[in-house]
Design an enzyme around this catalytic site. Structure first.
Site, short mmCIF file in Angstrom:
data_model
loop_
_atom_site.label_atom_id
_atom_site.label_comp_id
_atom_site.label_asym_id
_atom_site.label_seq_id
_atom_site.Cartn_x
_atom_site.Cartn_y
_atom_site.Cartn_z
N ASN A 9 0.87 -1.18 0.00
CA ASN A 9 0.00 0.00 0.00
C ASN A 9 0.90 1.23 0.00
OD1 ASN A 9 -1.80 2.05 0.53
ND2 ASN A 9 -2.34 1.36 2.59
N TRP A 10 1.04 1.85 -1.17
CA TRP A 10 1.98 2.96 -1.30
C TRP A 10 1.44 4.26 -0.68
CZ3 TRP A 10 3.88 2.48 -7.14
CH2 TRP A 10 4.57 1.27 -7.27
N LYS A 11 0.16 4.25 -0.34
CA LYS A 11 -0.49 5.45 0.21
C LYS A 11 -0.24 6.66 -0.71
CE LYS A 11 -0.36 3.34 4.71
NZ LYS A 11 -0.34 3.46 6.15
N HIS A 95 -9.67 1.01 4.75
CA HIS A 95 -8.41 1.26 5.47
C HIS A 95 -8.68 2.21 6.64
CE1 HIS A 95 -4.39 2.61 6.42
NE2 HIS A 95 -3.96 1.51 5.83
N GLU A 97 -7.14 4.67 7.73
CA GLU A 97 -6.96 6.10 7.42
C GLU A 97 -8.20 6.65 6.73
OE1 GLU A 97 -3.19 5.64 5.42
OE2 GLU A 97 -2.28 5.11 7.35
N GLU A 167 -5.57 -4.93 10.65
CA GLU A 167 -4.57 -3.88 10.84
C GLU A 167 -4.88 -3.10 12.12
OE1 GLU A 167 -2.52 -2.74 6.92
OE2 GLU A 167 -4.32 -1.54 7.08
N GLY A 173 2.18 2.41 10.75
CA GLY A 173 3.12 3.52 10.60
C GLY A 173 3.79 3.94 11.90
N SER A 212 3.24 -1.96 10.42
CA SER A 212 4.69 -1.96 10.68
C SER A 212 5.36 -3.29 10.37
CB SER A 212 4.98 -1.51 12.11
OG SER A 212 4.55 -0.17 12.31
N GLY A 233 2.70 -1.14 4.31
CA GLY A 233 2.71 0.28 3.98
C GLY A 233 4.13 0.76 3.72
N GLY A 234 4.73 1.40 4.73
CA GLY A 234 6.04 2.03 4.58
C GLY A 234 7.09 1.14 3.91
#
Ligand code: PGA
Length: 250
Positions: A9-11, A95, A97, A167, A173, A212, A233-234
């Protein structure tokens, strides 16, 4: 036997040049013996360049969100059919967010899930509790509420070979990962809810862990019996790190 799935997930990161490099890097670097299904979810404007770099390969394309409505006068939205047209096979829905920053309710998430399915996409349904909810002992209640909203709205067929991502919001994150045991506990609970509702179908649903995940902690998480891969993600913004995670998943 469930095939593991790892989705990046590159956001809201990068420009099209980064997206092109990252997609090509994952395509070229993924070891042939990696048995996992691998999906990249770039921001909407970078879908075409990523689709171009992934074409004909084994890495699939996904989006990060979808509109719950069909094509029409919905300024700023992107329909499920547009995602299919852009080459997507997957889409992330619900998600945390989107839920916390953009007010997506369980009902909206359920409608997005169904719309994605109707268009032929595989939705990756995100569920998870906040830190306060975990500390209050409400993890199961929250996850059950989020899952039930979608299950009741969408029905059994929409969950056949489905994908759910657990999640915990406090792990996204933050560098603070759930322990493998914490993840397994909630994953097994999610599967038990699906099983109570639809029996055997539950064993075919892939339940990903997200929050994470790095190459350094992926192996232990993925060794848990109900952890069928990850939503990353990251660490998905670095092709080498992401490929290492994919290789650890199966
Ligand atoms: P993270 O994000 O890996 O950066 O914690 C996971 C996610 O939000 O899907």
């Amino acid at each position: 036997m469930r095939r593991s799935l790892v989705a990046g997930n590159w956001k809201m990161h990068g420009r099209s040049s980064n997206a092109a490099r990252l997609a090509a890097g994952v395509r070229d670097g993924l070891p042939a013996e990696c048995g996992a299904e691998v999906v990249l979810c770039p921001p909407f404007p970078h879908l075409p360049v990523a689709a171009d770099r992934l074409e004909g390969g084994r890495v699939r394309l996904g989006a990060q969100d979808v509109c719950e409505r069909e094509d029409g006068a919905h300024t700023g939205e992107v329909s499920a059919e547009m995602l299919v047209d852009a080459g997507c096979a997957f889409v992330i829905v619900g998600h945390s967010e989107r839920r916390s920053l953009y007010g997506e309710t369980d009902d909206v998430v359920a409608r997005k899930y169904l719309r994605a399915r109707q268009a032929g996409l595989t939705p990756i349904l995100c569920l998870g509790e906040s830190l306060g909810e975990r500390e209050a002992g409400s993890t199961r209640r929250v996850v059950e509420r989020q899952l039930t909203a979608v299950a009741e709205h969408c029905g059994e067929e929409a969950f056949r070979s489905g994908v759910v991502a657990y999640e915990p919001v406090w792990a996204i994150g933050t560098g603070r990962t759930a322990t493998p045991e914490q993840a397994q506990d909630v994953h097994a609970f999610i599967r038990s809810l699906l099983s109570a509702r639809w029996g055997e179908l539950a064993s075919g649903v892939r339940i990903l862990y997200g929050g994470s995940v790095k190459a350094g902690n992926a192996e232990r998480l993925f060794s848990m019996p109900d952890v069928d891969g990850g939503l990353i993600g990251g660490a998905s913004l670095d092709a080498d790190e992401f490929i290492r995670i994919c290789a650890l998943s199966g």
